[in-house]
Write an enzyme that holds these catalytic residues in place. Sequence first.
Site, PDB file in Angstrom:
ATOM      1  N   THR A 158       0.824  -1.208   0.000  1.00 58.93           N
ATOM      2  CA  THR A 158       0.000   0.000   0.000  1.00 58.93           C
ATOM      3  C   THR A 158       0.862   1.263   0.000  1.00 58.93           C
ATOM      4  O   THR A 158       2.003   1.229   0.480  1.00 58.93           O
ATOM      5  CB  THR A 158      -0.898  -0.006   1.261  1.00 58.93           C
ATOM      6  OG1 THR A 158      -1.450   1.281   1.454  1.00 58.93           O
ATOM      7  CG2 THR A 158      -0.109  -0.354   2.515  1.00 58.93           C
ATOM      8  N   ASP A 159       0.288   2.379  -0.467  1.00 61.03           N
ATOM      9  CA  ASP A 159       1.006   3.661  -0.374  1.00 61.03           C
ATOM     10  C   ASP A 159       1.022   4.186   1.064  1.00 61.03           C
ATOM     11  O   ASP A 159       1.750   5.132   1.373  1.00 61.03           O
ATOM     12  CB  ASP A 159       0.385   4.711  -1.318  1.00 61.03           C
ATOM     13  CG  ASP A 159      -1.073   5.044  -1.004  1.00 61.03           C
ATOM     14  OD1 ASP A 159      -1.689   4.365  -0.156  1.00 61.03           O
ATOM     15  OD2 ASP A 159      -1.600   6.003  -1.616  1.00 61.03           O
ATOM     16  N   GLU A 160       0.222   3.553   1.955  1.00 66.49           N
ATOM     17  CA  GLU A 160       0.167   4.035   3.343  1.00 66.49           C
ATOM     18  C   GLU A 160       1.495   3.821   4.070  1.00 66.49           C
ATOM     19  O   GLU A 160       1.724   4.422   5.117  1.00 66.49           O
ATOM     20  CB  GLU A 160      -0.997   3.370   4.090  1.00 66.49           C
ATOM     21  CG  GLU A 160      -2.332   3.711   3.450  1.00 66.49           C
ATOM     22  CD  GLU A 160      -3.547   3.335   4.290  1.00 66.49           C
ATOM     23  OE1 GLU A 160      -3.445   3.334   5.515  1.00 66.49           O
ATOM     24  OE2 GLU A 160      -4.594   3.038   3.687  1.00 66.49           O
TER      25      GLU A 160
ATOM     26  N   LYS B 176       2.309  -3.418   7.215  1.00 71.34           N
ATOM     27  CA  LYS B 176       2.577  -3.579   5.773  1.00 71.34           C
ATOM     28  C   LYS B 176       4.006  -3.137   5.462  1.00 71.34           C
ATOM     29  O   LYS B 176       4.703  -3.779   4.657  1.00 71.34           O
ATOM     30  CB  LYS B 176       1.575  -2.770   4.932  1.00 71.34           C
ATOM     31  CG  LYS B 176       0.160  -3.289   4.940  1.00 71.34           C
ATOM     32  CD  LYS B 176      -0.011  -4.680   4.328  1.00 71.34           C
ATOM     33  CE  LYS B 176       0.221  -4.716   2.839  1.00 71.34           C
ATOM     34  NZ  LYS B 176      -0.120  -6.051   2.263  1.00 71.34           N
TER      35      LYS B 176
ATOM     36  N   TYR C   6      -1.849  -0.794  10.924  1.00 68.90           N
ATOM     37  CA  TYR C   6      -1.977  -1.434   9.602  1.00 68.90           C
ATOM     38  C   TYR C   6      -0.784  -1.083   8.713  1.00 68.90           C
ATOM     39  O   TYR C   6      -0.088  -1.974   8.194  1.00 68.90           O
ATOM     40  CB  TYR C   6      -3.282  -0.989   8.911  1.00 68.90           C
ATOM     41  CG  TYR C   6      -3.299  -1.259   7.409  1.00 68.90           C
ATOM     42  CD1 TYR C   6      -3.295  -2.565   6.923  1.00 68.90           C
ATOM     43  CD2 TYR C   6      -3.305  -0.212   6.479  1.00 68.90           C
ATOM     44  CE1 TYR C   6      -3.293  -2.815   5.561  1.00 68.90           C
ATOM     45  CE2 TYR C   6      -3.314  -0.459   5.119  1.00 68.90           C
ATOM     46  CZ  TYR C   6      -3.302  -1.765   4.657  1.00 68.90           C
ATOM     47  OH  TYR C   6      -3.284  -2.014   3.295  1.00 68.90           O
TER      48      TYR C   6
HETATM   49  N1  LIG Z   1      -8.016  -1.919  -0.506  1.00 66.72           N
HETATM   50  C1  LIG Z   1      -7.131  -1.004  -0.858  1.00 66.72           C
HETATM   51  O1  LIG Z   1      -7.501   0.139  -1.152  1.00 66.72           O
HETATM   52  C2  LIG Z   1      -5.663  -1.362  -0.937  1.00 66.72           C
HETATM   53  C3  LIG Z   1      -4.785  -0.416  -1.475  1.00 66.72           C
HETATM   54  C4  LIG Z   1      -3.440  -0.751  -1.604  1.00 66.72           C
HETATM   55  C5  LIG Z   1      -2.996  -1.997  -1.199  1.00 66.72           C
HETATM   56  N2  LIG Z   1      -3.857  -2.887  -0.655  1.00 66.72           N
HETATM   57  C6  LIG Z   1      -3.314  -4.213  -0.263  1.00 66.72           C
HETATM   58  O2  LIG Z   1      -3.884  -5.158  -1.144  1.00 66.72           O
HETATM   59  C7  LIG Z   1      -4.100  -6.401  -0.472  1.00 66.72           C
HETATM   60  C8  LIG Z   1      -5.543  -6.808  -0.609  1.00 66.72           C
HETATM   61  O3  LIG Z   1      -6.370  -5.794  -0.060  1.00 66.72           O
HETATM   62  P1  LIG Z   1      -7.957  -5.961  -0.032  1.00 66.72           P
HETATM   63  O4  LIG Z   1      -8.540  -4.612   0.090  1.00 66.72           O
HETATM   64  O5  LIG Z   1      -8.389  -6.853  -1.123  1.00 66.72           O
HETATM   65  O6  LIG Z   1      -8.134  -6.721   1.367  1.00 66.72           O
HETATM   66  P2  LIG Z   1      -9.374  -7.550   1.898  1.00 66.72           P
HETATM   67  O7  LIG Z   1      -9.395  -7.309   3.367  1.00 66.72           O
HETATM   68  O8  LIG Z   1     -10.601  -7.283   1.105  1.00 66.72           O
HETATM   69  O9  LIG Z   1      -8.964  -9.073   1.610  1.00 66.72           O
HETATM   70  C9  LIG Z   1      -7.950  -9.738   2.301  1.00 66.72           C
HETATM   71  C10 LIG Z   1      -8.086 -11.236   2.042  1.00 66.72           C
HETATM   72  O10 LIG Z   1      -7.024 -11.892   2.753  1.00 66.72           O
HETATM   73  C11 LIG Z   1      -7.572 -13.022   3.429  1.00 66.72           C
HETATM   74  N3  LIG Z   1      -6.747 -13.273   4.618  1.00 66.72           N
HETATM   75  C12 LIG Z   1      -6.630 -12.499   5.734  1.00 66.72           C
HETATM   76  N4  LIG Z   1      -5.804 -13.089   6.612  1.00 66.72           N
HETATM   77  C13 LIG Z   1      -5.349 -14.239   6.040  1.00 66.72           C
HETATM   78  C14 LIG Z   1      -4.448 -15.263   6.443  1.00 66.72           C
HETATM   79  N5  LIG Z   1      -3.838 -15.253   7.632  1.00 66.72           N
HETATM   80  N6  LIG Z   1      -4.214 -16.299   5.583  1.00 66.72           N
HETATM   81  C15 LIG Z   1      -4.829 -16.337   4.368  1.00 66.72           C
HETATM   82  N7  LIG Z   1      -5.710 -15.400   3.952  1.00 66.72           N
HETATM   83  C16 LIG Z   1      -5.959 -14.360   4.765  1.00 66.72           C
HETATM   84  C17 LIG Z   1      -9.004 -12.608   3.789  1.00 66.72           C
HETATM   85  O11 LIG Z   1      -9.836 -13.726   4.048  1.00 66.72           O
HETATM   86  C18 LIG Z   1      -9.415 -11.825   2.546  1.00 66.72           C
HETATM   87  O12 LIG Z   1      -9.964 -12.678   1.566  1.00 66.72           O
HETATM   88  C19 LIG Z   1      -3.667  -6.163   0.979  1.00 66.72           C
HETATM   89  O13 LIG Z   1      -2.372  -6.671   1.142  1.00 66.72           O
HETATM   90  C20 LIG Z   1      -3.680  -4.661   1.144  1.00 66.72           C
HETATM   91  O14 LIG Z   1      -2.708  -4.253   2.081  1.00 66.72           O
HETATM   92  C21 LIG Z   1      -5.189  -2.602  -0.514  1.00 66.72           C
END
Ligand SMILES: NC(=O)c1ccc[n+]([C@@H]2O[C@H](COP(=O)([O-])OP(=O)(O)OC[C@H]3O[C@@H](n4cnc5c(N)ncnc54)[C@H](O)[C@@H]3O)[C@@H](O)[C@H]2O)c1
Length: 353
Positions: free
Chosen positions: A133-135, A163, A159
């Site tokens: 993430t950019d965070e 990350k 969080y």
């Molecule tokens: N949502 C955003 O805006 C955003 C932006 C930049 C980066 N990200 C990164 O992208 C990735 C996905 O984000 P998202 O929004 O889809 O998240 P999300 O919370 O919707 O999904 C996370 C998934 O990971 C699974 N999970 C959690 N803990 C687990 C474990 N211990 N073992 C296996 N599976 C597990 C969950 O069941 C879920 O399906 C993350 O790494 C997040 O940091 C998200």
Amino acid sequence: MKVIVTGGAGFIGSAVVRHIIEQTNDEVLVIDKLTYAGNLESLDSVSENKRYHFKQIDICDRKELNVVMAGFCPDVIMHLAAESHVDRSIDNPSTFIETNIIGTYTLLEASLAYWKTLDATKQSIFRFHHISTDEVYGDLHGTSDLFTEKTPYSPSSPYSASKASSDHLVRAWHRTFGLPTIITNCSNNYGPYHFPEKLIPLMILNALEGKPLPVYGNGQQIRDWLYVEDHARALYLVATKAKVGETYNIGGHNEQKNIDVVNIICELLEELIPNKPDGVKCYKDLITYVTDRPGHDQRYAIDASKIYQDLGWKPQETFQTGMRKTVEWYLQNKQWCDHIKDGSYARSRQGII
Ligand SMILES: NC(=O)c1ccc[n+]([C@@H]2O[C@H](COP(=O)([O-])OP(=O)(O)OC[C@H]3O[C@@H](n4cnc5c(N)ncnc54)[C@H](O)[C@@H]3O)[C@@H](O)[C@H]2O)c1
């Protein structure tokens, strides 16, 4: 190619899986623990495809990871499994430390052990793509600065700190052990299948029920929004085309104040659902300012010029087109939202209903 997608039942992971199954000939294995955020209904459109496979596994479980890697023999691992909601990380940081740090460490160790079993050709093809993430960069206070791949890390929340920690581990496993890794850091995503606790779906669903639209602080925080399907395309491109050891920032060039995002949602709903819930004259009347989140970052904005120059990626959706698609999706997919609200999306996978 054979691709493992960790966290493939989540918001972005499911978009990546749908993209790979629909747009390529690759085979996909989703590894997901199915926490509250994992929803197999987000994968309904691809679940019957012979190139799609699913295993319910915790990424902290080294033994299970070993078995799956030896059995599936992936060419690429796209690592999206994470605890991802900042408010939850403030209430209960421990699961963020476990999944985002220990889980990533465990996955790196399992991947390295698997990679060492490959022949030289397979080793050179293999990629471990860590999605971040950019965070991790903290926040920007000026109006024109942008996060580049060289911006120092300065995370603010449990969080983003977890990350940032996982990013450091991934770089160390590349530098010290030679594991072929790539990292991407992306801005805020929005679009279909977003869990209803996040800003945009929360506002849409609350407005439809005539509930308050809670905006943190003064609503002036700025985020750089990217449509999730644009992110999925970027991730696949990076996983298959980027050089080992590279980092790419991914963003939408769509800086918006939180309050403006809420206003846009209200305006789209005025147009699409003019018949409002009882007692609601105007959706914007539902906006309510609430106490700001502790440590709330003021502004995030991404310089995505490197991925454009190296790989030719840029977003296809503008904020206007993406928001319209998103609001329309939530209006047309009430059942997906209802199953989350009544908990049946979680009960059905435990065989309870
Ligand atoms: N949502 C955003 O805006 C955003 C932006 C930049 C980066 N990200 C990164 O992208 C990735 C996905 O984000 P998202 O929004 O889809 O998240 P999300 O919370 O919707 O999904 C996370 C998934 O990971 C699974 N999970 C959690 N803990 C687990 C474990 N211990 N073992 C296996 N599976 C597990 C969950 O069941 C879920 O399906 C993350 O790494 C997040 O940091 C998200």
